[in-house]
Design a protein around this motif. Structure first.
Motif, PDB file in Angstrom:
ATOM      1  N   THR A  70      40.816  31.038  67.167  1.00 39.08           N
ATOM      2  CA  THR A  70      41.794  31.880  66.856  1.00 39.08           C
ATOM      3  C   THR A  70      43.148  31.496  67.417  1.00 39.08           C
ATOM      4  N   LEU A  71      43.456  30.771  68.293  1.00 40.27           N
ATOM      5  CA  LEU A  71      44.634  30.295  68.752  1.00 40.27           C
ATOM      6  C   LEU A  71      44.658  29.023  68.660  1.00 40.27           C
ATOM      7  N   PRO A  72      44.493  28.072  67.624  1.00 38.50           N
ATOM      8  CA  PRO A  72      44.343  26.588  67.532  1.00 38.50           C
ATOM      9  C   PRO A  72      45.539  25.966  68.025  1.00 38.50           C
ATOM     10  N   GLU A  73      46.619  26.409  67.574  1.00 39.01           N
ATOM     11  CA  GLU A  73      47.854  25.806  67.782  1.00 39.01           C
ATOM     12  C   GLU A  73      48.491  25.799  69.096  1.00 39.01           C
ATOM     13  N   THR A  74      48.091  27.202  69.682  1.00 44.62           N
ATOM     14  CA  THR A  74      48.446  27.465  71.111  1.00 44.62           C
ATOM     15  C   THR A  74      47.666  26.678  71.936  1.00 44.62           C
ATOM     16  N   VAL A  75      46.321  26.428  71.713  1.00 41.17           N
ATOM     17  CA  VAL A  75      45.557  25.713  72.622  1.00 41.17           C
ATOM     18  C   VAL A  75      45.962  24.141  72.764  1.00 41.17           C
ATOM     19  N   ALA A  76      46.253  23.607  71.513  1.00 41.32           N
ATOM     20  CA  ALA A  76      46.923  22.202  71.550  1.00 41.32           C
ATOM     21  C   ALA A  76      48.054  22.256  72.420  1.00 41.32           C
ATOM     22  N   ALA A  77      48.871  23.388  72.065  1.00 41.42           N
ATOM     23  CA  ALA A  77      50.218  22.956  72.905  1.00 41.42           C
ATOM     24  C   ALA A  77      49.994  23.275  74.397  1.00 41.42           C
ATOM     25  N   LEU A  78      48.915  23.745  74.851  1.00 40.94           N
ATOM     26  CA  LEU A  78      48.692  24.262  76.117  1.00 40.94           C
ATOM     27  C   LEU A  78      48.342  22.904  77.035  1.00 40.94           C
ATOM     28  N   ASP A  79      48.021  22.169  76.128  1.00 44.70           N
ATOM     29  CA  ASP A  79      47.360  20.793  76.756  1.00 44.70           C
ATOM     30  C   ASP A  79      48.205  20.171  77.803  1.00 44.70           C
ATOM     31  N   SER A  80      49.619  20.181  77.463  1.00 42.19           N
ATOM     32  CA  SER A  80      50.407  19.457  78.205  1.00 42.19           C
ATOM     33  C   SER A  80      50.812  20.431  79.581  1.00 42.19           C
ATOM     34  N   TRP A  81      50.314  21.636  79.603  1.00 45.66           N
ATOM     35  CA  TRP A  81      51.032  22.664  80.558  1.00 45.66           C
ATOM     36  C   TRP A  81      49.906  22.555  81.834  1.00 45.66           C
ATOM     37  N   ASP A  82      50.411  22.681  82.996  1.00 47.11           N
ATOM     38  CA  ASP A  82      49.787  22.511  84.239  1.00 47.11           C
ATOM     39  C   ASP A  82      49.241  23.918  84.573  1.00 47.11           C
ATOM     40  N   ALA A  83      48.014  24.053  84.529  1.00 46.10           N
ATOM     41  CA  ALA A  83      47.439  25.558  84.973  1.00 46.10           C
ATOM     42  C   ALA A  83      47.407  25.794  86.297  1.00 46.10           C
ATOM     43  N   SER A  84      47.637  24.800  87.014  1.00 45.83           N
ATOM     44  CA  SER A  84      47.525  25.250  88.778  1.00 45.83           C
ATOM     45  C   SER A  84      49.031  25.388  89.391  1.00 45.83           C
ATOM     46  N   GLY A  85      50.057  25.001  88.451  1.00 49.45           N
ATOM     47  CA  GLY A  85      51.369  25.127  88.765  1.00 49.45           C
ATOM     48  C   GLY A  85      51.725  26.760  88.916  1.00 49.45           C
ATOM     49  N   THR A  86      53.004  26.888  89.245  1.00 44.20           N
ATOM     50  CA  THR A  86      53.656  28.365  89.104  1.00 44.20           C
ATOM     51  C   THR A  86      54.466  28.619  87.947  1.00 44.20           C
ATOM     52  N   GLU A  87      54.727  27.555  87.074  1.00 46.18           N
ATOM     53  CA  GLU A  87      55.690  27.853  85.914  1.00 46.18           C
ATOM     54  C   GLU A  87      54.618  28.268  84.656  1.00 46.18           C
ATOM     55  N   GLU A  88      55.340  29.392  84.073  1.00 44.04           N
ATOM     56  CA  GLU A  88      54.805  29.675  82.781  1.00 44.04           C
ATOM     57  C   GLU A  88      55.046  28.698  81.785  1.00 44.04           C
ATOM     58  N   PRO A  89      54.055  28.498  80.575  1.00 48.98           N
ATOM     59  CA  PRO A  89      54.464  27.636  79.730  1.00 48.98           C
ATOM     60  C   PRO A  89      55.703  27.696  78.962  1.00 48.98           C
ATOM     61  N   GLY A  90      56.164  26.661  78.121  1.00 49.32           N
ATOM     62  CA  GLY A  90      57.552  26.627  77.550  1.00 49.32           C
ATOM     63  C   GLY A  90      57.431  27.292  76.411  1.00 49.32           C
ATOM     64  N   GLU A  91      58.663  26.959  75.600  1.00 47.40           N
ATOM     65  CA  GLU A  91      58.708  27.686  74.192  1.00 47.40           C
ATOM     66  C   GLU A  91      57.997  27.174  73.123  1.00 47.40           C
ATOM     67  N   ASP A  92      57.795  26.091  73.252  1.00 46.83           N
ATOM     68  CA  ASP A  92      56.687  25.523  72.262  1.00 46.83           C
ATOM     69  C   ASP A  92      55.537  26.327  72.162  1.00 46.83           C
ATOM     70  N   VAL A  93      54.949  26.749  73.464  1.00 51.57           N
ATOM     71  CA  VAL A  93      53.619  27.415  73.780  1.00 51.57           C
ATOM     72  C   VAL A  93      53.724  28.719  72.816  1.00 51.57           C
TER      73      VAL A  93
END
Lengths: 559, 368
Positions: A70-93
């Motif tokens: 359902t969210l193919p591009e989002t999932v790919a963009a999330l790859d470089s995002w750190d899930a254990s951090g405190t910062e929400e994902p960036g504009e590309d996501v």
């Protein structure tokens, strides 16, 4: 001489000259194939109608394609995002999310995904549902700017169609759109679209071409409309705005000569009045929950195509950003239910042995006429509906029920201290023992019938007292019946559902009640499948242990 | 053998041929409902009159509403929808809509306008809680109590369920968090309009469970709507929650010493959904039926047989007397002003989000 030696040392041959061993093997193989052919219809029937659906269901416990489909591009963009951090994902996501979610909302797939992710993270269900409605507003900002401030022609579907079409055609963009839609909806997207994006325009406005192609595929195949006559989606305007905001696009438009070049240049001339392209801010305006790191962590953690999440859930754990972790204590329930199911099934099995053994002994040793009468009494409840029997136990056991009334009348129990015998474990054990008793009595009876009474008499004549004769001579011969009855009763009990539901209250319910809940109420089929798989494995394990200890050859259903 | 199958073939084509020539509407329909008195009221109020107008239409009933969501999902996966119209509670309609299993509709297009000329959209108003949901009745989950077990001070407010001193004895509550959590918070002093804000927090959920813990040992947890009426009739419980229609039947039809406690009744809706993916003929028939079955008079008629309030505003004045007992039905409606002084509306959005989370906590708490 040499011939004779060869004949003696060489292999024995059959009448037709082939080696005997080979010929024997062939005839055995033929026999086996014939036997297999005979049972083939049944085998295929069982495989297709019984095993295949079960495995299909159990397979759901690891399946998780829905998120990445359902969210193919989002999932790919999330790859470089750190899930254990405190910062929400960036504009590309967020940009990827906008286009993924817009298409999913058009195909009405986004709420399905919301439901699925809500099992892991509270609130995602409504987040997806409400966001799906607001996505149009995001694109409308640029649509209004184009139509009102630049040129009315930007609101016309036919203008868009002419601008986006062209020769030579960029088939790759169209195929990509077909694949994207097919993955999302699971339907085939083959068929005539009546549109082909031009190579020049797709090089100039890549994102716009991509979204317009998706719009074209959806319009032509799902809606069965003519692409040229339909106004493009808001997402196409958003994509256009994004393309315009890219450095270099404005210059490239200056040298573009295809259809719509004049209009495009007019847009570039007014580019400084264009509303800013900021998808992150747009999502924040739709719902502040999009800024929550937990929500994004849930999407990322559950974005793989196969997941261990359901199985972890089924053993009171969960999948966190850093791997498996224990659930909060106030949500742990399944291990306790598994233990309870096993313990109570064992208690029920032993109660059945204790009650069933004397009855079976009586049945096997009484004269035939009276034994038959007794047999009918055993079978009578067997022929009564399960629900009726369970409800009858309600009438018997409840606080204003028959047993309590009798006890109060006899003065054994005070009227204000009536016994609680139902809606707890006791109620479940009593009712299930009663319901499963015939499954214990019947195999016991058929085994006991084959024990010659003369053995007992012989033991006694040799000096054994009643107990020794029974314990040393009769009982060992009846063990196969106990084994068969125990397996039947235990395995039936472990999967029982309706009786614990009706008389079990809160402390007497089984794991199967939760499985039923997840199948029919919460619709969390993945979790239900995981629980079911574990239950199946536990039963197989117990069966194996039983085989090692008692030996499955020692089980007899009769004879 | 060959001859037989040949005749069968000929016979089946002979039957199939006129069907294939197809009137534009199918002449059979499968309706799904809850069984029991409720389904009977639908049959008497909608289906029977409809069949009188269209004698060639065959209607089959399937009593599967309780598992409708799961079954529809399975049918959809198998690619074989065998239902034409499904009666579900609003929360299930929302889920079916979310899953793409129910058809979205346009109220003014599909439904008849009210007798007084108001458009369908306005006549149903807020009760169209989902784009797929065609409202039918308003029902409520509320309490009934044994008049002979409460002494001289019958309970007048919902918090009596937590008052073990004044009303000793067992209570019947539904074995799920929905409604119970709201009542618990309300009786723990949370203002009515803040209940869901509080319940959205882990502390609020714990607060509700703690309040329920004060009576946990004295609760019989029910899972079928028929349980509480039975428990009340047997004197097993002194009070218990269930659907108001069930209580009406215990009180008026079976004449048991039971009375209603309307305070803080939770309004909920029940209605139709049309499954997604019907073929044109079936869809045409269903649309025709739905238009008829949800018009002002039909909805008012249903109240002759069961004490649930019609979902159309224009139907309320037409609610008459019970078909057999001859008593006026209006005072037994959950929507009657006398009964609805203090009510709570089921919060669909909240429970769609929190259902799984709170249910896990609730079940773990129950099992302790």
């Amino acid at each position: 001489m040499t011939d004779a030696t060869q004949e003696q040392t060489g292999p024995m041959v059959a009448a037709d000259g082939t080696p005997l061993k080979k010929s024997l093997a062939r005839s055995l193989r033929n026999q086996k194939m014939r036997a297999l052919a005979l049972i083939a219809p049944l085998l295929i029937f069982v495989l297709l109608t019984f095993l295949a659906p079960i495995f299909d269901m159990l397979f759901r416990s690891v399946e998780n394609q829905m998120v990445s489909d359902t969210l193919p591009e989002t999932v790919a963009a999330l790859d470089s995002w750190d899930a254990s951090g405190t910062e929400e994902p960036g504009e590309d996501v967020f940009r990827a999310l906008y286009f993924d979610l817009f298409l999913a909302a058009e195909a009405k797939e986004h709420t399905k995904l919301g439901t699925r992710l809500n099992y892991e993270q509270v609130g995602i269900s409504s987040l997806f549902r409400t966001s799906g409605r607001s996505l149009d507003d995001v694109g409308e900002v640029w649509q209004d700017w184009l139509e009102d401030d630049v040129d009315e022609i930007w609101g016309e579907g036919s203008f868009w169609y002419d601008m986006m079409s062209g020769e030579p055609a960029d088939e790759a963009v169209l195929d990509d759109a077909r694949d994207r839609m097919a993955t999302l909806t699971g339907d085939s997207m083959r068929g005539d679209i009546g549109f082909a994006p031009g190579e020049a325009i797709s090089a100039l406005l890549p994102r716009t071409a991509r979204e317009y192609a998706a719009f074209a595929v959806f319009t032509a195949i799902e809606d069965e409309d003519v692409v040229a006559e339909e106004d493009p989606w808001e997402a196409v305007y958003a994509a256009f705005a994004y393309d315009l905001s890219q450095p270099g696009t404005a210059d490239a438009i200056g040298s573009y000569t295809g259809t719509g070049a004049d209009q495009l240049q007019a847009v570039v001339a007014q580019l400084d009045t264009m509303p800013p392209v900021d998808f992150k801010a747009a999502f924040a305006a739709i719902d502040q929950d999009w800024m929550s790191v937990e929500n994004w962590a849930a999407i990322k953690v559950y974005s793989s195509r196969y997941t261990s999440g359901y199985f972890l859930n089924a053993v009171d754990m969960q999948l966190g950003p850093d791997g498996p972790e224990a659930r909060p204590e106030n949500q742990q329930i399944y291990m306790m239910l598994f233990r309870r199911t096993l313990v109570m099934s064992l208690v029920i099995t032993f109660s059945c042995i204790a009650l069933g053994y004397p009855v079976a002994w009586l049945l096997a040793n009484l004269p035939a006429r009276r034994a038959n009468l007794l047999m009918i009494l055993v079978l009578l409840p067997f022929w009564t509906s399960l629900l009726v029997r369970t409800s009858a136990w309600k009438v018997m056991l409840q606080q204003q029920g028959v047993i309590n009334d009798v006890l109060v009348w006899l003065g054994i129990v005070a009227d204000d201290a009536r016994l609680v015998m139902i809606n707890n474990q006791f109620g479940t054990i009593v009712a299930m023992t009663h319901i499963l008793l015939p499954f214990m009595i019947l195999p016991l009876y058929s085994v006991m019938q084959t024990i010659p009474p003369s053995y007992l008499r012989a033991a006694k004549s040799l000096g054994a007292n009643n107990w020794t004769a029974f314990w040393r001579v009769y009982f060992p011969q009846s063990v196969p019946g106990i084994g068969a009855g125990s397996i039947l009763v235990f395995i039936l009990a472990i999967g029982y559902y309706i009786t614990p539901e009706l008389v079990g209250g809160t402390t007497g319910t089984f794991i199967s009640n939760r499985i039923a809940y997840h199948i029919s109420s919460s619709l969390n089929w993945g979790l239900a499948a995981a629980l079911g798989t574990i239950l199946l494995l536990v039963v197989l394990l117990l069966y194996w242990v039983y085989d090692r200890i008692v030996g499955i050859d020692n089980v007899k259903l009769g004879g | 053998m060959k001859l037989k199958s040949l005749t069968a073939l000929v016979a089946s084509t002979a039957i199939a041929a006129p069907m294939a020539m197809a009137q534009d509407m199918a002449d059979s329909m499968t309706l799904v409902s809850w069984g029991g008195a409720y389904q009977e009221s639908q049959k008497l109020a909608y289906a029977d009159p409809y069949q009188e107008m269209h004698p060639d239409v065959e209607i089959t009933w399937d009593e599967s509403s309780a598992e409708a969501v799961a079954k529809l999902r399975a049918m959809n996966e198998a690619g074989n929808i065998t239902w034409d119209l499904v009666d579900v509670v609003a929360a299930d309609a929302i889920r079916l809509c979310d899953e793409g299993l129910a058809m979205e509709y346009d109220a003014d297009d599909l439904l008849a306008e009210g007798d007084d000329g108001t458009s369908a959209e306005d006549d149903f108003g807020d009760l169209i809680v989902s784009d797929c949901f065609i409202p039918q009745i308003v029902y409520s989950t509320t309490f009934g109590y044994r008049t002979d077990m409460v002494g001289d001070t019958p309970p007048t407010e919902v918090c009596a369920i937590f008052d073990m001193d004044t009303y000793p004895g067992k209570r019947a509550l539904e074995k799920r968090p929905i409604n119970n959590m709201e009542w618990a918070l309300y009786c723990d002093g949370v203002a009515k309009d803040e209940i869901y804000d509080v319940l959205a927090t882990p502390e609020g959920q714990q607060q509700a469970l703690d309040k329920l813990a004060t009576i946990k040992d004295d609760v019989v947890w029910w899972s079928a709507g028929a349980d509480t009426p039975q428990l009340l009739a047997d004197g097993e419980v002194v009070m218990g929650s269930t659907y108001n229609g069930r209580l009406f039947s215990v009180i008026e039809e079976q004449d048991q010493p039971v009375a209603m406690l309307w305070d803080m009744q939770v309004f909920d809706l029940d209605g139709w959904i049309i499954p997604e993916g019907l073929d044109d003929a079936a869809l045409a028939r269903v649309k025709d039926f739905v238009k008829f079955a949800t018009d002002t008079q039909r909805l008012a008629d249903q109240a002759k047989y069961i004490s649930y309030g019609p979902a159309r505003a224009s139907s309320a004045p037409l609610v008459g007397e019970h078909a057999e007992l001859g008593i006026a039905m209006a005072p037994h409606m959950p929507t009657d002003p006398e009964n609805s002084k203090n009510t709570l509306l089921y919060n669909y959005e909240f429970w769609a989000d929190y259902r799984d989370d709170i249910d896990a906590k609730f079940q773990a708490w129950l099992a302790q």
